[in-house]
Design an enzyme around this catalytic site. Structure first.
Site, PDB file in Angstrom:
ATOM      1  N   TYR A  91       0.891  -1.042   0.015  1.00 17.10           N
ATOM      2  CA  TYR A  91      -0.120  -0.069  -0.229  1.00 17.10           C
ATOM      3  C   TYR A  91       0.823   1.318   0.063  1.00 17.10           C
ATOM      4  O   TYR A  91       0.631   2.162  -0.617  1.00 17.10           O
ATOM      5  CB  TYR A  91      -0.917  -0.156   1.348  1.00 17.10           C
ATOM      6  CG  TYR A  91      -1.978   1.186   1.420  1.00 17.10           C
ATOM      7  CD1 TYR A  91      -2.880   1.331   0.826  1.00 17.10           C
ATOM      8  CD2 TYR A  91      -1.282   2.299   2.303  1.00 17.10           C
ATOM      9  CE1 TYR A  91      -3.840   2.471   0.861  1.00 17.10           C
ATOM     10  CE2 TYR A  91      -2.282   3.152   2.394  1.00 17.10           C
ATOM     11  CZ  TYR A  91      -3.301   3.427   1.747  1.00 17.10           C
ATOM     12  OH  TYR A  91      -4.215   4.593   1.920  1.00 17.10           O
ATOM     13  N   LYS A 110       1.058   4.301  -3.093  1.00  8.00           N
ATOM     14  CA  LYS A 110       0.791   5.647  -2.691  1.00  8.00           C
ATOM     15  C   LYS A 110       2.006   6.450  -2.679  1.00  8.00           C
ATOM     16  O   LYS A 110       1.698   7.507  -3.115  1.00  8.00           O
ATOM     17  CB  LYS A 110       0.132   5.693  -1.347  1.00  8.00           C
ATOM     18  CG  LYS A 110      -1.101   5.202  -1.384  1.00  8.00           C
ATOM     19  CD  LYS A 110      -2.234   5.465  -2.042  1.00  8.00           C
ATOM     20  CE  LYS A 110      -3.717   5.184  -1.795  1.00  8.00           C
ATOM     21  NZ  LYS A 110      -4.322   5.626  -2.745  1.00  8.00           N
TER      22      LYS A 110
END
Length: 231
Positions: A141, A145
């Site tokens: 993640y 990002k």
């Protein structure tokens, strides 16, 4: 509000995306949605397929844009969450999923912006405030990002490819107040209401008050009040 304003929402059937479709329709915008499932509140839908690679998905999305349409804004709020350190059994699987959900969508949205935004238009991508530093418990993640953060700065640069006077910005929420988050966590006063996000994005599109192009904008909510912190 003139009905000539047009916005395309990538991830238009997710929690935030659905809220944005409804919000911008209420403001008189012509609203399109990109997602795997149609949003019946949108003026038009571009449906994704699971079996496409990045290039195929990008071409499919571009072919779904109504002929002659120029957009005031593209808002990419597609994404998801999966955890795991490098030792996790699902590390590679989850990392691949995060890259597809957050980075692929942002790359395609950026490509769309280069072709379909009006001059002085607005591209908004979705990063994450935790990805400004190490994310050992959710590496995939965080990587996805952080890449979105880099993409925002690059596309928002002078030679990034956007139409004249356009801006690329990223919102960096901490935790959004969504039904899915409420299902797995207990909400508190630091969760950012979706209405606050919608109002911020509307302001960026319709007023001169948007941050400089390439900005990473943290959404910090305290005691139920949301403020923006520009990186």
């Amino acid at each position: 509000m003139s009905a000539s304003r047009s916005v395309l929402i990538y991830g238009g059937k997710g929690a935030l995306g659905s809220h944005l479709v409804q919000f911008f329709k209420s403001k008189g915008f012509h609203v399109g949605s990109i997602d795997f499932v149609a949003n019946e509140g949108a003026d038009y839908n571009i449906l994704l397929q699971n079996n496409q690679n990045l290039e195929e998905q990008g071409e499919s999305v571009k072919s779904g844009i109504p002929e002659g349409l120029k957009l005031d804004a593209i808002l990419c709020v597609a994404g998801g969450w999966a955890g795991g350190s490098a030792a996790s059994k699902e590390f590679l699987k989850n990392s691949n999923l995060m890259i597809q959900q957050s980075l692929w969508t942002s790359l395609i949205a950026s490509n769309l912006a280069a072709k379909f935004l009006k001059d002085e238009g607005t591209l908004v991508l979705t990063g994450a405030q935790p990805a400004l530093k190490a994310t050992p418990g959710m590496i995939g993640y965080g990587i996805a990002k952080a890449a979105v953060h880099h993409l925002t700065k690059s596309v928002g640069s002078e030679k990034g490819g956007l139409p004249k006077g356009s801006k690329a910005l990223a919102i960096l929420p901490v935790t959004l107040d969504t039904p899915m988050n409420r299902k797995f966590m207990t909400p508190d006063e630091t969760w950012t209401p979706l209405e606050d996000v919608a109002n911020i994005l509307h302001s960026w599109i319709t007023t001169p008050d948007a941050p400089p192009t390439g900005s990473l904008v943290q959404l910090i909510t305290k005691a139920g009040k949301t403020e923006t912190v520009v990186e």
